[in-house]
Design an enzyme around this catalytic site. Structure first.
Site, PDB file in Angstrom:
ATOM      1  CB  SER A  75       6.974   2.456  11.275  1.00  0.00           C
ATOM      2  OG  SER A  75       6.996   1.080  11.059  1.00  0.00           O
ATOM      3  CE  LYS A  76       4.666   1.000   3.005  1.00  0.00           C
ATOM      4  NZ  LYS A  76       4.843   0.180   1.781  1.00  0.00           N
ATOM      5  NE  ARG A  77       8.870  -3.123  10.869  1.00  0.00           N
ATOM      6  CZ  ARG A  77       9.232  -2.926  12.125  1.00  0.00           C
ATOM      7  NH1 ARG A  77       8.569  -3.525  13.097  1.00  0.00           N
ATOM      8  NH2 ARG A  77      10.235  -2.109  12.423  1.00  0.00           N
ATOM      9  CG  PHE A 124      -0.247   0.031   2.547  1.00  0.00           C
ATOM     10  CD1 PHE A 124       0.303   1.203   3.052  1.00  0.00           C
ATOM     11  CD2 PHE A 124      -0.148  -1.117   3.319  1.00  0.00           C
ATOM     12  CE1 PHE A 124       0.927   1.238   4.284  1.00  0.00           C
ATOM     13  CE2 PHE A 124       0.478  -1.088   4.564  1.00  0.00           C
ATOM     14  CZ  PHE A 124       1.016   0.096   5.045  1.00  0.00           C
TER      15      PHE A 124
END
Length: 497
Positions: free
Chosen positions: A263-265, A19
């Protein structure tokens, strides 16, 4: 920027590895604003040379995300242009990059490296064991003769192509966001980076640079994570004999607490999640423009036209911006309240339909009723997706999960039941069911019962909505209507008996 190159051509070149991160949208937006401010072109290019991290459908998602925010491009994968194709794997299939690799090899600026990954790890371990603080790969093939290269090729050994970095001297470059500051790097601190993988696919260092040159990019505005790679890019421009574009590296966006990059995480940063939750694209556009850029020390709400007119790179901060989801939500609320009732009703209707509260697609009568409800929640709404929860009791019967919520402070159950029954008795004969009439009856009842307004109104609020916090009471009773309002007051009294 008195030395502005005309016409300005910039690009946003994401990798389809998942994404689209909201930080990527910010970078795209800065490019778009810069291009529009100078009357230039904004290009979209898909850099999909990382086969291992490629995610099917990601390119479509990122294009949809950019369009949602309001960004359009003058050239790109879906609309074409004079430099098509705009997808790097397709450009690779056409053999565009191989010609430039061969040029570097022929001129001695690159070499074929037959060192396997395992051998490279062994070389690194040996170097570190000898006391080196860091390992900078220099392939033994740098000094091979053409005969040695031909022999390795004849044996069928796989190889990469690496840049032959100078062993001495310095490489310098300038960054517009840092005021044109000259950054100098000693060449002996660099290593021979891979330009072409053993699969024949070019890596970012080569592919983006060739494409930027061929597409006439004048300014590269990208994230500051690419600053360490700049010396390699400068060396490549020098090897090809090309005039490099001007560079501007945008600082990262930090997490809301300032601890590390967004962050994506760890963070909710998928762009598609914001439109799912009901953020208006105008609000997101405005908020992202202020992430690391400002017009002055107080102006925040700006239209797209105003942002285009005011955006310059010298106002981009060199320090990281901090993501503030609360600030974004506040700004979204401001934009929501700026919508007309009709537009807001049409905006929240899909969320009500998704929750099964109205038809899908909404019919005319659905929209007419939603328009009545919009008045009740527009001051409280910060995300469009909040609408179903705020309005559900207008569509479904109320459940009193905790009947004691009907009992207000300094009241007991008998007092509450009596108040509810008298409210029903006084409201039932009203000839006109409107805000003024309902309010007049209930305020008179407050005096009659010797209660505080908050006590009676709190009990009635829970009776008709099932919750302690709801839209304004008299407006809610009016829109809910006589029949349903009175029925709920009766039922609320019954659950306490």
């Amino acid at each position: 920027m008195t030395d502005m190159i005309q016409p300005v051509r910039v690009r946003f070149a994401p990798s389809p590895t998942g994404f689209l991160h909201i930080g990527g949208v910010r970078t795209a937006l800065f490019n778009w604003l810069f291009a529009r401010h100078h009357g230039g072109q904004f290009l979209l290019r898909i850099e999909d040379t990382d086969e291992k991290r490629f995610v099917a459908g990601a390119a479509d998602d990122l294009m949809e995300s950019l369009r949602w925010v309001g960004l359009t491009w003058d050239e790109g994968p879906d609309i074409g242009g004079p430099h098509a194709p705009y997808v790097q794997s397709e450009r690779h299939d056409q053999g565009i990059y191989r010609a430039y690799v061969d040029q570097l090899l022929a001129q001695g600026y690159a070499y074929q490296s037959f060192v396997s990954p395992e051998e490279q790890e062994q070389m690194k371990a040996e170097a570190l064991s000898q006391g080196l603080k860091s390992f900078r790969f220099r392939g033994p093939e740098r000094t091979w003769t053409p005969e040695q290269v031909a022999e390795a090729e004849a044996q069928g050994k796989p190889y990469t192509v690496r840049l032959k970095v100078p062993l001495t001297g310095t490489t310098v470059f300038h960054d517009l966001i840092r005021g044109g500051e000259c950054i100098s790097v000693e060449n002996d601190e660099l290593y021979d980076v891979v330009l072409l993988k053993s699969s024949g696919m070019p890596v970012y260092h080569l592919a983006h640079l060739v494409d930027d040159h061929l597409m006439g990019i004048t300014h590269v505005i990208r994230g500051e994570e690419w600053v360490p790679s700049m010396p390699y890019h400068v060396l490549l421009y020098r090897a090809f004999g090309w005039e490099p574009p001007l560079f501007a590296h945008v600082p990262n966006m930090l997490r809301h607490n300032g601890q590390g990059k967004l962050s994506k995480r760890k963070d909710d940063v998928a762009t598609n999640r914001f439109w799912e939750r009901g953020y208006l694209p105008e609000a997101m556009f405005n908020y992202l423009a202020l992430q690391g850029w400002s017009y002055d020390d107080h102006t925040e709400i700006m239209s797209v036209h105003e942002l285009i007119e005011r955006f310059t790179l010298d106002r981009v901060q060199s320090s990281p911006a901090r993501w503030n989801p609360d600030k974004l939500k506040d700004m979204n609320g401001i934009y929501i309240r700026s919508l007309s009732v009709v537009d807001l009703a049409r905006s929240i209707a899909p969320y009500l339909a998704r929750a099964g509260l109205i038809g899908s697609p909404p019919q005319a009568e659905d929209l007419a009723y939603v328009e009545q409800l919009t008045f009740l929640i527009r001051e409280r709404l910060e995300e469009l997706s909040e609408a179903p929860d705020l309005l559900v009791f207008f569509f479904r019967e109320v459940e009193y999960a905790d009947p004691l919520l009907l009992v207000q402070k300094k009241m007991d159950i008998p007092t509450t039941v009596r108040a509810l029954r008298l409210a029903h008795e006084r409201l039932q004969p009203l000839e006109t069911w409107d805000e003024a009439s309902v309010e007049g009856v209930l305020r008179a009842l407050v005096e009659e019962l010797g209660l505080k307004a908050g006590q009676l109104f709190g009990t009635i609020r829970v009776a008709i909505t099932g919750r302690t916090i709801a839209p304004p009471l008299f407006e809610t009773l009016t829109v809910l209507g006589r029949k349903r309002s009175l029925a709920r007051i009766v039922r609320a009294a019954q659950v306490l008996v």
